[in-house]
Motif scaffolding. Structure first.
Motif, PDB file in Angstrom:
ATOM      1  N   GLY A 105      42.061  37.446  -8.673  1.00  0.00           N
ATOM      2  CA  GLY A 105      42.779  38.714  -8.684  1.00  0.00           C
ATOM      3  C   GLY A 105      44.060  38.697  -9.498  1.00  0.00           C
ATOM      4  N   PHE A 106      44.354  37.579 -10.133  1.00  0.00           N
ATOM      5  CA  PHE A 106      45.611  37.465 -10.870  1.00  0.00           C
ATOM      6  C   PHE A 106      45.706  38.483 -12.008  1.00  0.00           C
ATOM      7  CE2 PHE A 106      48.464  35.610 -14.025  1.00  0.00           C
ATOM      8  CZ  PHE A 106      49.571  35.360 -13.249  1.00  0.00           C
ATOM      9  N   VAL A 107      44.629  38.692 -12.762  1.00  0.00           N
ATOM     10  CA  VAL A 107      44.706  39.626 -13.887  1.00  0.00           C
ATOM     11  C   VAL A 107      44.869  41.070 -13.436  1.00  0.00           C
ATOM     12  CG1 VAL A 107      43.450  38.131 -15.491  1.00  0.00           C
ATOM     13  CG2 VAL A 107      42.200  39.811 -14.162  1.00  0.00           C
ATOM     14  N   SER A 108      44.649  41.351 -12.152  1.00  0.00           N
ATOM     15  CA  SER A 108      44.851  42.715 -11.663  1.00  0.00           C
ATOM     16  C   SER A 108      46.332  43.067 -11.558  1.00  0.00           C
ATOM     17  CB  SER A 108      44.182  42.902 -10.295  1.00  0.00           C
ATOM     18  OG  SER A 108      44.884  42.204  -9.293  1.00  0.00           O
ATOM     19  N   VAL A 109      47.210  42.060 -11.587  1.00  0.00           N
ATOM     20  CA  VAL A 109      48.648  42.324 -11.462  1.00  0.00           C
ATOM     21  C   VAL A 109      49.425  41.882 -12.699  1.00  0.00           C
ATOM     22  CG1 VAL A 109      48.634  42.247  -8.945  1.00  0.00           C
ATOM     23  CG2 VAL A 109      49.073  40.149 -10.228  1.00  0.00           C
ATOM     24  N   THR A 110      48.732  41.485 -13.759  1.00  0.00           N
ATOM     25  CA  THR A 110      49.409  41.078 -14.989  1.00  0.00           C
ATOM     26  C   THR A 110      48.941  41.950 -16.145  1.00  0.00           C
ATOM     27  OG1 THR A 110      47.734  39.396 -15.438  1.00  0.00           O
ATOM     28  CG2 THR A 110      49.708  38.673 -14.279  1.00  0.00           C
ATOM     29  N   GLY A 111      49.714  41.997 -17.186  1.00  0.00           N
ATOM     30  CA  GLY A 111      49.399  42.827 -18.341  1.00  0.00           C
ATOM     31  C   GLY A 111      50.115  44.158 -18.264  1.00  0.00           C
ATOM     32  N   THR A 112      49.672  45.085 -19.070  1.00  0.00           N
ATOM     33  CA  THR A 112      50.267  46.422 -19.098  1.00  0.00           C
ATOM     34  C   THR A 112      49.430  47.369 -18.243  1.00  0.00           C
ATOM     35  OG1 THR A 112      48.958  47.114 -21.009  1.00  0.00           O
ATOM     36  CG2 THR A 112      51.070  46.015 -21.464  1.00  0.00           C
ATOM     37  N   GLU A 130      47.674  49.719 -19.175  1.00  0.00           N
ATOM     38  CA  GLU A 130      46.423  49.986 -19.875  1.00  0.00           C
ATOM     39  C   GLU A 130      45.535  48.750 -20.021  1.00  0.00           C
ATOM     40  OE1 GLU A 130      49.488  50.516 -21.438  1.00  0.00           O
ATOM     41  OE2 GLU A 130      49.662  52.557 -20.725  1.00  0.00           O
ATOM     42  N   HIS A 131      46.137  47.574 -20.075  1.00  0.00           N
ATOM     43  CA  HIS A 131      45.382  46.365 -20.392  1.00  0.00           C
ATOM     44  C   HIS A 131      45.732  45.206 -19.453  1.00  0.00           C
ATOM     45  CE1 HIS A 131      44.110  48.303 -24.097  1.00  0.00           C
ATOM     46  NE2 HIS A 131      45.375  48.598 -24.333  1.00  0.00           N
ATOM     47  N   PRO A 132      44.794  44.845 -18.565  1.00  0.00           N
ATOM     48  CA  PRO A 132      45.041  43.643 -17.771  1.00  0.00           C
ATOM     49  C   PRO A 132      45.068  42.421 -18.681  1.00  0.00           C
ATOM     50  CG  PRO A 132      42.839  44.496 -17.356  1.00  0.00           C
ATOM     51  CD  PRO A 132      43.517  45.455 -18.281  1.00  0.00           C
ATOM     52  N   SER A 133      45.745  41.380 -18.227  1.00  0.00           N
ATOM     53  CA  SER A 133      45.891  40.201 -19.068  1.00  0.00           C
ATOM     54  C   SER A 133      45.944  38.947 -18.218  1.00  0.00           C
ATOM     55  CB  SER A 133      47.179  40.327 -19.883  1.00  0.00           C
ATOM     56  OG  SER A 133      47.419  39.167 -20.625  1.00  0.00           O
ATOM     57  N   GLU A 135      40.301  17.371  -1.491  1.00  0.00           N
ATOM     58  CA  GLU A 135      39.551  18.275  -2.358  1.00  0.00           C
ATOM     59  C   GLU A 135      40.462  19.447  -2.701  1.00  0.00           C
ATOM     60  OE1 GLU A 135      35.576  19.382  -1.593  1.00  0.00           O
ATOM     61  OE2 GLU A 135      35.149  17.551  -0.448  1.00  0.00           O
ATOM     62  N   ILE A 136      40.653  19.668  -3.970  1.00  0.00           N
ATOM     63  CA  ILE A 136      41.513  20.748  -4.451  1.00  0.00           C
ATOM     64  C   ILE A 136      40.664  21.689  -5.299  1.00  0.00           C
ATOM     65  CG2 ILE A 136      43.615  21.335  -5.731  1.00  0.00           C
ATOM     66  CD1 ILE A 136      44.101  19.473  -3.310  1.00  0.00           C
ATOM     67  N   SER A 137      40.695  22.957  -4.963  1.00  0.00           N
ATOM     68  CA  SER A 137      39.934  23.974  -5.681  1.00  0.00           C
ATOM     69  C   SER A 137      40.886  24.838  -6.505  1.00  0.00           C
ATOM     70  CB  SER A 137      39.178  24.848  -4.673  1.00  0.00           C
ATOM     71  OG  SER A 137      38.834  26.097  -5.232  1.00  0.00           O
ATOM     72  N   MET A 138      40.568  25.019  -7.786  1.00  0.00           N
ATOM     73  CA  MET A 138      41.384  25.893  -8.635  1.00  0.00           C
ATOM     74  C   MET A 138      41.381  27.319  -8.090  1.00  0.00           C
ATOM     75  SD  MET A 138      40.311  24.475 -12.418  1.00  0.00           S
ATOM     76  CE  MET A 138      41.041  25.823 -13.318  1.00  0.00           C
ATOM     77  N   LEU A 139      40.230  27.797  -7.640  1.00  0.00           N
ATOM     78  CA  LEU A 139      40.141  29.159  -7.119  1.00  0.00           C
ATOM     79  C   LEU A 139      40.994  29.320  -5.871  1.00  0.00           C
ATOM     80  CD1 LEU A 139      38.996  32.009  -7.220  1.00  0.00           C
ATOM     81  CD2 LEU A 139      37.034  31.176  -5.906  1.00  0.00           C
ATOM     82  N   GLU A 140      40.926  28.355  -4.975  1.00  0.00           N
ATOM     83  CA  GLU A 140      41.748  28.446  -3.773  1.00  0.00           C
ATOM     84  C   GLU A 140      43.236  28.351  -4.098  1.00  0.00           C
ATOM     85  OE1 GLU A 140      40.150  25.455  -1.186  1.00  0.00           O
ATOM     86  OE2 GLU A 140      38.322  26.607  -0.835  1.00  0.00           O
ATOM     87  N   ALA A 141      43.590  27.530  -5.081  1.00  0.00           N
ATOM     88  CA  ALA A 141      44.993  27.422  -5.488  1.00  0.00           C
ATOM     89  C   ALA A 141      45.491  28.760  -6.038  1.00  0.00           C
ATOM     90  CB  ALA A 141      45.161  26.315  -6.526  1.00  0.00           C
ATOM     91  N   MET A 142      44.697  29.393  -6.900  1.00  0.00           N
ATOM     92  CA  MET A 142      45.094  30.689  -7.458  1.00  0.00           C
ATOM     93  C   MET A 142      45.108  31.774  -6.380  1.00  0.00           C
ATOM     94  SD  MET A 142      46.092  30.546 -10.520  1.00  0.00           S
ATOM     95  CE  MET A 142      46.327  32.297 -10.545  1.00  0.00           C
ATOM     96  N   LEU A 175      38.500  32.913 -16.083  1.00  0.00           N
ATOM     97  CA  LEU A 175      37.610  33.415 -15.047  1.00  0.00           C
ATOM     98  C   LEU A 175      38.201  33.164 -13.657  1.00  0.00           C
ATOM     99  CD1 LEU A 175      35.050  34.844 -14.331  1.00  0.00           C
ATOM    100  CD2 LEU A 175      33.835  32.681 -14.504  1.00  0.00           C
ATOM    101  N   ILE A 176      38.817  32.004 -13.473  1.00  0.00           N
ATOM    102  CA  ILE A 176      39.468  31.713 -12.188  1.00  0.00           C
ATOM    103  C   ILE A 176      40.599  32.710 -11.944  1.00  0.00           C
ATOM    104  CG2 ILE A 176      40.874  30.031 -10.925  1.00  0.00           C
ATOM    105  CD1 ILE A 176      37.991  29.220 -11.002  1.00  0.00           C
ATOM    106  N   GLN A 177      41.402  32.987 -12.985  1.00  0.00           N
ATOM    107  CA  GLN A 177      42.485  33.964 -12.835  1.00  0.00           C
ATOM    108  C   GLN A 177      41.914  35.331 -12.462  1.00  0.00           C
ATOM    109  OE1 GLN A 177      45.544  34.170 -15.877  1.00  0.00           O
ATOM    110  NE2 GLN A 177      45.182  32.033 -16.444  1.00  0.00           N
ATOM    111  N   SER A 178      40.789  35.695 -13.076  1.00  0.00           N
ATOM    112  CA  SER A 178      40.156  36.987 -12.782  1.00  0.00           C
ATOM    113  C   SER A 178      39.598  37.012 -11.372  1.00  0.00           C
ATOM    114  CB  SER A 178      39.036  37.259 -13.788  1.00  0.00           C
ATOM    115  OG  SER A 178      39.545  37.345 -15.087  1.00  0.00           O
ATOM    116  N   GLU A 179      38.855  35.979 -11.018  1.00  0.00           N
ATOM    117  CA  GLU A 179      38.220  35.922  -9.699  1.00  0.00           C
ATOM    118  C   GLU A 179      39.249  35.947  -8.573  1.00  0.00           C
ATOM    119  OE1 GLU A 179      34.894  35.931  -7.250  1.00  0.00           O
ATOM    120  OE2 GLU A 179      34.928  36.052  -9.433  1.00  0.00           O
TER     121      GLU A 179
END
Length: 176
Positions: free
Chosen positions: A22-29, A31-34, A70-77, A16-20
């Motif tokens: 935007g990472f999955v928008s640039v990975t995968g094929t 046809e299929h984000p990943s 304070e370290i946020s996973m979302l901010e890191a991604m 979900l963090i990867q999705s939020e």
């Protein structure tokens, strides 16, 4: 040090963090984000935590005072998404999802060989392209014809056919 998922106490998984972010928008094929195969949001947050602890230790050495981190996973991604963001400046489209290939460099990625296996190529600039054409493909005339990465990108499907045609009679060498 306090590590969190999105800056608050929410229970969200790495995907979900990867999705939020935007990472999955640039990975995968196309046809299929990943998501990435590893828990990269965890890794990114850990890397920023590590460097933040080092900076806090340096500050404590200078001033004698501690730091609250304070370290946020979302901010890191989100930080990791800086490179794909550059593509969209001035209204340009985002980089396409290219699977194991590179969206902006060609030839770069897996190519089929004659034995049904694949070899991964990473030809990043014209000097490497010339060497690849002369020594691997043994087609020196391709050097000038496809000079420049933008030219190779524009003709990637035609080039894929030429490259895989040359690799049809080869097989990746096993590593010792």
């Amino acid at each position: 040090i306090r590590l969190s998922l999105v800056g608050s106490e929410m229970c969200i998984r790495d995907r979900l963090i990867q999705s939020e972010a935007g990472f999955v928008s640039v990975t995968g094929t196309p046809e299929h984000p990943s998501k990435a195969g590893l828990s990269i949001a965890d890794i990114a947050a850990g890397m920023y935590a590590y460097s933040s602890v080092l900076a806090a230790l340096l500050e404590r050495g200078r001033t004698g005072r501690g730091q609250r981190l304070e370290i946020s996973m979302l901010e890191a991604m989100s930080e990791w998404m800086g490179f794909p963001l550059y593509y969209t400046l001035d209204g340009q489209p985002p980089p396409p999802r290219a699977g194991a290939s590179h969206a902006a460099i060609y030839p770069y990625g897996p190519f089929a060989c004659g034995d049904g296996k694949q070899v991964v190529l990473a030809v990043q600039h014209d000097r490497e392209w010339a060497t690849f054409c002369n020594q691997v493909l043994q087609l020196p005339e391709l050097t000038a014809q496809y000079l420049g990465n933008a030219n190779r990108l524009a003709q990637r499907e035609k080039l894929r056919g030429i490259i895989e045609g040359c690799l049809l009679y080869t097989s990746p060498s096993p590593r010792d």
